[in-house]
Design a protein around this motif. Structure first.
Motif, mmCIF file in Angstrom:
data_model
loop_
_atom_site.group_PDB
_atom_site.id
_atom_site.type_symbol
_atom_site.label_atom_id
_atom_site.label_comp_id
_atom_site.label_asym_id
_atom_site.label_seq_id
_atom_site.Cartn_x
_atom_site.Cartn_y
_atom_site.Cartn_z
ATOM 1 N N LEU A 21 1.164 -1.141 0.242
ATOM 2 C CA LEU A 21 -0.412 -0.204 -0.258
ATOM 3 C C LEU A 21 0.803 1.560 -0.450
ATOM 4 C CD1 LEU A 21 -2.912 -1.424 2.327
ATOM 5 C CD2 LEU A 21 -2.616 -0.881 -0.165
ATOM 6 N N GLY A 22 2.269 1.166 0.960
ATOM 7 C CA GLY A 22 2.689 2.260 1.198
ATOM 8 C C GLY A 22 3.963 2.617 -0.562
ATOM 9 N N SER A 23 3.740 1.802 -1.018
ATOM 10 C CA SER A 23 5.093 1.315 -2.588
ATOM 11 C C SER A 23 2.832 1.988 -3.043
ATOM 12 C CB SER A 23 4.779 0.256 -3.130
ATOM 13 O OG SER A 23 6.149 -0.209 -1.833
ATOM 14 N N ILE A 24 2.108 2.377 -3.503
ATOM 15 C CA ILE A 24 1.174 2.928 -4.956
ATOM 16 C C ILE A 24 1.934 3.931 -5.356
ATOM 17 C CG2 ILE A 24 -1.237 3.471 -4.997
ATOM 18 C CD1 ILE A 24 -1.886 1.528 -2.199
ATOM 19 N N PRO A 25 2.480 5.261 -4.617
ATOM 20 C CA PRO A 25 2.691 5.914 -6.488
ATOM 21 C C PRO A 25 3.887 5.320 -6.395
ATOM 22 C CG PRO A 25 3.000 6.728 -3.508
ATOM 23 C CD PRO A 25 2.796 5.588 -3.376
ATOM 24 N N ILE A 26 4.743 4.777 -6.346
ATOM 25 C CA ILE A 26 6.143 3.953 -7.171
ATOM 26 C C ILE A 26 4.772 3.119 -8.192
ATOM 27 C CG2 ILE A 26 7.777 2.892 -6.986
ATOM 28 C CD1 ILE A 26 8.558 3.768 -4.213
ATOM 29 N N ILE A 27 4.134 2.482 -7.626
ATOM 30 C CA ILE A 27 3.705 1.262 -9.027
ATOM 31 C C ILE A 27 2.615 2.306 -9.760
ATOM 32 C CG2 ILE A 27 1.660 0.206 -8.894
ATOM 33 C CD1 ILE A 27 2.661 -0.812 -6.434
ATOM 34 N N ILE A 28 2.430 3.293 -9.312
ATOM 35 C CA ILE A 28 1.684 4.542 -9.867
ATOM 36 C C ILE A 28 2.548 5.076 -11.081
ATOM 37 C CG2 ILE A 28 0.803 7.017 -10.212
ATOM 38 C CD1 ILE A 28 -1.130 5.766 -7.772
ATOM 39 N N GLN A 29 4.336 5.998 -10.832
ATOM 40 C CA GLN A 29 5.184 6.126 -11.559
ATOM 41 C C GLN A 29 5.468 5.204 -12.529
ATOM 42 O OE1 GLN A 29 7.848 7.037 -8.406
ATOM 43 N NE2 GLN A 29 9.213 8.359 -10.769
ATOM 44 N N ILE A 30 5.736 4.140 -12.270
ATOM 45 C CA ILE A 30 5.795 2.581 -13.366
ATOM 46 C C ILE A 30 5.450 2.461 -14.170
ATOM 47 C CG2 ILE A 30 6.815 0.740 -13.287
ATOM 48 C CD1 ILE A 30 8.072 0.655 -10.386
ATOM 49 N N ARG A 31 3.803 2.467 -14.067
ATOM 50 C CA ARG A 31 2.608 2.649 -14.898
ATOM 51 C C ARG A 31 2.845 3.526 -16.143
ATOM 52 N NH1 ARG A 31 -1.841 3.367 -16.740
ATOM 53 N NH2 ARG A 31 -2.854 5.229 -15.540
ATOM 54 N N PHE A 170 5.568 9.222 1.081
ATOM 55 C CA PHE A 170 6.041 8.257 0.762
ATOM 56 C C PHE A 170 7.366 8.229 -0.219
ATOM 57 C CE2 PHE A 170 1.336 7.027 0.345
ATOM 58 C CZ PHE A 170 1.637 5.785 2.335
ATOM 59 N N GLY A 171 7.984 9.228 -0.705
ATOM 60 C CA GLY A 171 9.290 9.627 -1.424
ATOM 61 C C GLY A 171 9.890 9.554 0.291
#
Length: 186
Positions: A21-31, A170-171
């Protein structure tokens, strides 16, 4: 054999360490960078890495003469750099648009299965029955898959402003985790 109490303990421990859940911003960035997330591929690779490390982790580290502290420090450096990317809005990890490997690196490894997850797996194996650890891994992989699969929906619900705020917050959290890992293993 199977113990619901042990499975719940393993599941919650891994859930906290993986922190999908904390990785959602990174997941969105990768997507956004890759065009899409290959949820099945990322989950499968993460699962294979977790199971292989569960059985062979100690031997693999010993083979290369690497101790847990060095492994954790390497993970801390990667987490630190990902945090810097998120806060500063820069790209430190070179992206090859033809490779389309964002679902594997940095998503499956080291984000989902990083040094913390691998070290935790070895500790869990020592404390719990193997079938219960494997069941806990499976439950976490299912949750990871659901989050990855719904990343576009999550991005739409957050909007651009929500995404920017979440990415920076989250960063900072990733930077703090990296510094904690560094301090505790140096």
């Amino acid at each position: 054999m199977f113990s619901l109490k042990e499975i719940a303990s393993v599941t919650l421990t891994l859930f906290a360490v993986i922190d999908i859940l904390g990785s959602i911003p990174i997941i969105i960035q990768i997507r956004q960078r890759e065009g899409k997330i290959h949820s099945e591929k990322a989950t499968l690779v993460a699962g294979v890495l977790m199971v292989v490390f569960l059985f062979l982790g100690q031997s693999i580290l010993s083979l290369f003469g690497v101790d847990f502290q060095s492994f954790a420090l390497a993970g801390a450096v990667i987490i630190f750099l990902i945090g810097m990317e998120m806060i500063l809005g820069i790209e430190l990890f070179r992206h090859n648009p033809l490779a389309a490997s964002g679902s594997i690196v940095p998503l499956a490894f080291p984000l989902i299965v990083g040094a913390g997850t691998m070290t935790t797996l070895l500790s869990l194996r020592a404390a719990y029955q193997l079938p219960n650890v494997l069941a806990g891994v499976l439950v976490n992989l299912l949750f990871v898959y659901l989050v990855l699969k719904s990343s576009a929906w999550i991005e739409r619900k957050l909007g651009k402003a929500g995404e920017d705020i979440l990415r920076r917050v989250f960063g900072v959290i990733l930077l703090a985790i990296a510094i904690k890992l560094f301090k505790s293993n140096f």
